[in-house]
Write an enzyme that holds these catalytic residues in place. Structure first.
Site, PDB file in Angstrom:
ATOM      1  N   ARG A 240      43.664  76.058  25.707  1.00  0.00           N
ATOM      2  CA  ARG A 240      43.553  77.586  24.925  1.00  0.00           C
ATOM      3  C   ARG A 240      43.540  77.400  23.620  1.00  0.00           C
ATOM      4  O   ARG A 240      44.355  76.753  22.994  1.00  0.00           O
ATOM      5  CB  ARG A 240      44.493  78.389  25.655  1.00  0.00           C
ATOM      6  CG  ARG A 240      44.468  78.812  27.096  1.00  0.00           C
ATOM      7  CD  ARG A 240      43.136  79.545  27.243  1.00  0.00           C
ATOM      8  NE  ARG A 240      43.187  80.080  28.853  1.00  0.00           N
ATOM      9  CZ  ARG A 240      42.425  79.451  29.655  1.00  0.00           C
ATOM     10  NH1 ARG A 240      41.683  78.528  29.624  1.00  0.00           N
ATOM     11  NH2 ARG A 240      42.436  79.990  30.874  1.00  0.00           N
ATOM     12  N   GLU A 269      37.669  84.040  21.401  1.00  0.00           N
ATOM     13  CA  GLU A 269      36.437  83.515  21.954  1.00  0.00           C
ATOM     14  C   GLU A 269      35.674  84.909  22.084  1.00  0.00           C
ATOM     15  O   GLU A 269      35.772  85.795  22.792  1.00  0.00           O
ATOM     16  CB  GLU A 269      36.602  82.977  23.335  1.00  0.00           C
ATOM     17  CG  GLU A 269      37.285  81.564  23.036  1.00  0.00           C
ATOM     18  CD  GLU A 269      37.673  80.611  24.401  1.00  0.00           C
ATOM     19  OE1 GLU A 269      37.125  81.269  25.354  1.00  0.00           O
ATOM     20  OE2 GLU A 269      38.012  80.142  24.142  1.00  0.00           O
ATOM     21  N   HIS A 288      33.790  76.965  25.639  1.00  0.00           N
ATOM     22  CA  HIS A 288      34.676  77.216  26.723  1.00  0.00           C
ATOM     23  C   HIS A 288      33.720  76.536  27.934  1.00  0.00           C
ATOM     24  O   HIS A 288      33.727  77.675  28.817  1.00  0.00           O
ATOM     25  CB  HIS A 288      35.283  78.618  27.034  1.00  0.00           C
ATOM     26  CG  HIS A 288      36.525  78.701  27.576  1.00  0.00           C
ATOM     27  ND1 HIS A 288      37.520  79.142  27.488  1.00  0.00           N
ATOM     28  CD2 HIS A 288      37.065  77.832  28.657  1.00  0.00           C
ATOM     29  CE1 HIS A 288      38.473  79.210  28.141  1.00  0.00           C
ATOM     30  NE2 HIS A 288      38.223  78.208  28.993  1.00  0.00           N
TER      31      HIS A 288
HETATM   32  C1  DGY Z   1      40.478  77.895  33.339  1.00  0.00           C
HETATM   33  O1  DGY Z   1      39.926  77.711  34.584  1.00  0.00           O
HETATM   34  O2  DGY Z   1      41.579  78.449  32.877  1.00  0.00           O
HETATM   35  C2  DGY Z   1      39.603  77.437  32.426  1.00  0.00           C
HETATM   36  O3  DGY Z   1      39.891  77.508  31.093  1.00  0.00           O
HETATM   37  C3  DGY Z   1      38.053  77.724  32.562  1.00  0.00           C
HETATM   38  O4  DGY Z   1      37.692  77.016  33.613  1.00  0.00           O
END
Ligand code: DGY
Length: 323
Positions: A240, A269, A288
């Site tokens: 993240r 984002e 992402h």
């Molecule tokens: C998640 O699943 O948490 C990712 O960041 C996106 O697939």
């Protein structure tokens, strides 16, 4: 008994949508591709339904729960659940499902792809050719960092971190790991050394971030941590954006405190197109997409639906958030 009503904040893969429609009385979807569902629309829709299927872009907090008196189940099509107030959901007796395991391989593949891409300066090479700059072969053109045999630090040695370790073994890398449930046992299984954060920062040639975002991990990598890394270090983040302080990262990349970074995730984002990180040749940013393969997104969609339907039927969820 009436079939449940659900609201989805995005269209999900076709097979998953079919499975959902087959078991629900009403399925409503936010269908505008170009923007996430506006907050007021989400609150209004949540008030009408038994179940919500959300993406990592939707905040599920006490305000949303208060607006949704009939809500019985929440399913997120993501493994991460930092956007959901789990404690508040549990207090209301609302089960929350997520999508672990099905995305581990795709995400670990992508983290390793970013590592290789940044190490070998692929985007710079590509821009160089497209820009018509390709001249004679030179011994010092676009030199990068050697991956094979280097030391890889994996911050957060859970499922995805372990997937990255498995790939790194094929490159004969030395593995340092820190953080994660049962990290000591997992480290032994992968031939890795379980070290503290400081040793990992100081000794790694590459650092790949895999910790979930929480109050403990917010800006875990800041000015001090970046200054402890090798000047040749390359930082990869597929977890993240909030785990890394972007201003500190910009300063470190600009000032040569570390060699490069490759980010799949940013804070916020999407990243602002004017963000200074986007002016740097040694910073690679993609939108992402670590889990973005056809196969994985379908599995995520199906698991998100299975979780939602199980919760609505008062059955155990295939993947309930454990927190
Ligand atoms: C998640 O699943 O948490 C990712 O960041 C996106 O697939």
């Amino acid at each position: 008994m009436a079939l449940p009503s659900v609201y989805l904040t995005r269209r999900i893969p076709h097979r998953a949508m079919q499975a959902l429609r087959a078991s629900c009385g009403s399925v409503k979807v936010w269908d505008e591709e170009d923007r996430p569902v506006p907050r007021e629309v989400l609150l209004r829709e949540a008030a009408q339904v038994d179940g919500l299927l959300v993406m990592l872009t939707e905040r599920v907090d006490t305000d949303l729960l208060a607006a949704a008196p009939n809500l019985k189940a929440i399913s997120t099509m993501s493994v991460g659940y930092d956007h959901i107030d789990i404690a508040a959901c549990k207090a209301r007796g609302i089960a929350v499902g997520h999508t672990p395991d099905v995305l581990t391989d795709a995400t670990a593949d992508h983290a390793f792809a970013l590592l290789l891409t940044a190490a070998r300066r692929i985007p710079e090479g590509e821009r160089y050719v497209r820009g018509g700059e390709w001249g004679p072969w030179k011994p010092d053109l676009l030199l990068g960092q050697q991956v094979s045999g280097a030391t890889l630090g994996i911050l957060g040695f859970g499922r995805i971190g372990q997937g990255v370790a498995a790939r790194a073994k094929g490159f004969n890398m030395r593995l340092l790991v820190s953080g994660g449930r049962n990290v000591a046992a997992a480290a032994t299984a992968y031939g890795a050394q379980d070290v503290g954060l400081e040793t990992l920062l100081e000794e790694s040639d590459f650092i790949s971030v895999h910790v979930p975002l929480s109050t403990e991990t917010y800006h875990l990598i800041g000015k001090r941590e970046l200054s402890m890394m090798k000047k040749t270090a390359i930082l990869i983040n597929t977890a993240r954006g909030g785990v890394i302080d972007h201003q500190a990262l910009y300063d470190a990349l600009k000032g040569g405190a570390i060699a490069a970074a490759a980010l799949d995730v940013t804070e916020p984002e999407p990243i602002n197109p004017d963000h200074p990180l986007l002016t740097l040749d040694n910073c690679l940013i993609v939108p992402h997409i670590a889990s973005a393969t056809y196969q994985t997104r379908e599995r995520m969609g199906l698991l998100a639906v299975d979780n939602l339907l199980a919760a609505l039927n008062h059955e155990p969820l295939p993947a309930e958030v454990e927190a």
